[in-house]
Write an enzyme that holds these catalytic residues in place. Sequence first.
Site, PDB file in Angstrom:
ATOM      1  N   GLU A  83      -6.465   6.557 -25.668  1.00 21.62           N
ATOM      2  CA  GLU A  83      -5.602   6.957 -24.572  1.00 21.62           C
ATOM      3  C   GLU A  83      -4.523   6.068 -24.623  1.00 21.62           C
ATOM      4  O   GLU A  83      -4.297   5.013 -25.170  1.00 21.62           O
ATOM      5  CB  GLU A  83      -6.517   6.602 -23.246  1.00 21.62           C
ATOM      6  CG  GLU A  83      -7.542   7.271 -22.870  1.00 21.62           C
ATOM      7  CD  GLU A  83      -8.473   7.144 -21.796  1.00 21.62           C
ATOM      8  OE1 GLU A  83      -9.006   8.244 -21.037  1.00 21.62           O
ATOM      9  OE2 GLU A  83      -8.489   5.893 -21.508  1.00 21.62           O
ATOM     10  N   CYS A  97       2.290   2.564 -22.542  1.00 14.97           N
ATOM     11  CA  CYS A  97       1.192   1.382 -22.839  1.00 14.97           C
ATOM     12  C   CYS A  97       0.199   1.989 -23.869  1.00 14.97           C
ATOM     13  O   CYS A  97      -0.297   3.177 -23.983  1.00 14.97           O
ATOM     14  CB  CYS A  97       0.390   1.284 -21.488  1.00 14.97           C
ATOM     15  SG  CYS A  97      -1.074   0.254 -21.705  1.00 14.97           S
ATOM     16  N   CYS A 104     -13.177  -0.794 -27.679  1.00  8.75           N
ATOM     17  CA  CYS A 104     -12.757  -2.338 -28.040  1.00  8.75           C
ATOM     18  C   CYS A 104     -14.224  -3.134 -28.172  1.00  8.75           C
ATOM     19  O   CYS A 104     -15.295  -2.677 -27.801  1.00  8.75           O
ATOM     20  CB  CYS A 104     -12.476  -2.925 -26.726  1.00  8.75           C
ATOM     21  SG  CYS A 104     -11.760  -4.717 -27.037  1.00  8.75           S
ATOM     22  N   CYS A 108     -15.258  -8.053 -22.566  1.00  2.71           N
ATOM     23  CA  CYS A 108     -14.555  -8.633 -21.187  1.00  2.71           C
ATOM     24  C   CYS A 108     -15.546  -7.655 -19.841  1.00  2.71           C
ATOM     25  O   CYS A 108     -15.615  -6.469 -19.933  1.00  2.71           O
ATOM     26  CB  CYS A 108     -13.372  -8.408 -21.105  1.00  2.71           C
ATOM     27  SG  CYS A 108     -12.464  -9.110 -22.392  1.00  2.71           S
ATOM     28  N   CYS A 111     -13.814  -5.061 -17.430  1.00  2.00           N
ATOM     29  CA  CYS A 111     -12.653  -4.035 -18.178  1.00  2.00           C
ATOM     30  C   CYS A 111     -13.560  -2.811 -18.705  1.00  2.00           C
ATOM     31  O   CYS A 111     -14.699  -2.882 -19.269  1.00  2.00           O
ATOM     32  CB  CYS A 111     -12.149  -4.700 -19.431  1.00  2.00           C
ATOM     33  SG  CYS A 111     -11.167  -3.471 -20.341  1.00  2.00           S
ATOM     34  N   CYS A 319      -4.501  -0.769 -15.563  1.00  3.46           N
ATOM     35  CA  CYS A 319      -4.983  -1.804 -16.445  1.00  3.46           C
ATOM     36  C   CYS A 319      -6.374  -1.799 -16.322  1.00  3.46           C
ATOM     37  O   CYS A 319      -7.207  -1.992 -15.406  1.00  3.46           O
ATOM     38  CB  CYS A 319      -4.598  -3.072 -16.147  1.00  3.46           C
ATOM     39  SG  CYS A 319      -2.856  -3.381 -15.875  1.00  3.46           S
TER      40      CYS A 319
HETATM   41  N1  SAH Z   1      -7.437  -6.687 -25.460  1.00  7.44           N
HETATM   42  C1  SAH Z   1      -6.057  -7.054 -25.142  1.00  7.44           C
HETATM   43  C2  SAH Z   1      -5.351  -5.861 -24.899  1.00  7.44           C
HETATM   44  C3  SAH Z   1      -5.554  -4.980 -23.562  1.00  7.44           C
HETATM   45  S1  SAH Z   1      -4.372  -5.393 -22.442  1.00  7.44           S
HETATM   46  C4  SAH Z   1      -6.063  -7.885 -24.029  1.00  7.44           C
HETATM   47  O1  SAH Z   1      -6.988  -8.004 -22.990  1.00  7.44           O
HETATM   48  O2  SAH Z   1      -5.131  -8.746 -23.439  1.00  7.44           O
HETATM   49  C5  SAH Z   1      -5.398  -4.884 -20.888  1.00  7.44           C
HETATM   50  C6  SAH Z   1      -5.075  -5.998 -19.636  1.00  7.44           C
HETATM   51  O3  SAH Z   1      -5.675  -5.428 -18.638  1.00  7.44           O
HETATM   52  C7  SAH Z   1      -5.661  -7.314 -19.881  1.00  7.44           C
HETATM   53  O4  SAH Z   1      -4.735  -8.071 -19.433  1.00  7.44           O
HETATM   54  C8  SAH Z   1      -7.147  -6.971 -19.250  1.00  7.44           C
HETATM   55  O5  SAH Z   1      -7.633  -8.160 -18.991  1.00  7.44           O
HETATM   56  C9  SAH Z   1      -6.567  -6.018 -18.127  1.00  7.44           C
HETATM   57  N2  SAH Z   1      -7.747  -5.434 -17.090  1.00  7.44           N
HETATM   58  C10 SAH Z   1      -9.036  -5.246 -17.806  1.00  7.44           C
HETATM   59  N3  SAH Z   1      -9.867  -4.734 -17.070  1.00  7.44           N
HETATM   60  C11 SAH Z   1      -8.903  -4.811 -15.622  1.00  7.44           C
HETATM   61  C12 SAH Z   1      -9.440  -4.167 -14.335  1.00  7.44           C
HETATM   62  N4  SAH Z   1     -10.328  -3.915 -14.100  1.00  7.44           N
HETATM   63  N5  SAH Z   1      -8.429  -4.390 -13.367  1.00  7.44           N
HETATM   64  C13 SAH Z   1      -6.935  -5.110 -13.684  1.00  7.44           C
HETATM   65  N6  SAH Z   1      -6.881  -5.426 -15.045  1.00  7.44           N
HETATM   66  C14 SAH Z   1      -7.880  -5.364 -15.977  1.00  7.44           C
END
Ligand code: SAH
Length: 332
Positions: A83, A97, A104, A108, A111, A319
Amino acid sequence: MDLKLLEGKLAELGEPRYRAAQAWRWAARGAEGFDVMSDLPLGLREALTESVPFSTLAVEEEAHAADGTVKVLFHTADGRPVEAVLMVYRDGRRSICLSSQSGCPLTCTFCATGQMRFGRNLTAPEILDQALHFRRRGPVDHAVFMGMGEPMMNLDNVLAACERLPDLGITHRRTAISTIGWIPGIARLAKNPMPIRLALSLHAADPALRSELMPVNDRYPLPDVIGACEAYYARKRRKVFVEYVMLAGVNDSFAQAAQLADILDPRIFKVNLIPYNPTGSQFTGSSPKAIAAFRDELERRGPRATVRLTRGREIDAACGQLAAARMIPAGR
Ligand code: SAH
């Protein structure tokens, strides 16, 4: 577009080497196919159309949000979902983006991408083709590696794609790579001559809480990650953006703002507070009031902090929401 494949095909056809650069120039400016490349001989255009796929990705679905955000679900030639998102802002900025992996491998807890099955690293052409897709729709000027995947686990291909982004209109200074704190990748980015911005997904200053939210913290503990970011700054003189997703009752207290301010040198770090986007996890987002209070407390103690504008939430394009599922068909 797979440029290696293109170069190979051109060599096979006995064409001069500069043909690849000619074709790339068209593609990078948004051409829809080889047929419009009017400085290539007609026969060659036809031969290339036959033998070189114009994109390594096929569009499966596209969703449009009222705020102008566009989310595209692609699949690779071997059927892996990918995506990418285009965000348009009032000031005219058009930011894409990009995903670095299909799925992944990290988990986390907040996410959505971490909850789907990991596929594989994307190739450089597969990363670039996400950007080219949007370039064909109009100008683009910023890129963030904040889509699916951990870019630092696939840094060779991410950097190879970055090398080409300026041809599309996206300078290195307007490109950011976001990481969970993958130290070897941060160290490599620091040494790379491209002035690419570094963003760190931090989310909790307390080690135990961070490990709970992001299991990868056990492998790369936060103090070492902060050290790697400071080394990046020493070399690049570019501020590191800290991403901090605001989870109600989990990481949004005054004491936690103070703890965060304590570990961040305001000369090096700038904090971006992210309102939590629903992903079906056990968390709920902090209220706008709690986020504002957290920001004020941070700023009172040193680091500059902003609240991220939420884009594309109703199409699961915000995000943390990229999971290659529940796509809303394009409404046009
Ligand atoms: N793996 C890398 C690149 C992905 S960035 C990283 O984590 O930095 C995606 C961003 O969205 C990250 O900062 C992540 O922590 C954030 N994110 C993940 N789940 C989210 C959510 N449910 N709401 C808001 N931000 C989120």
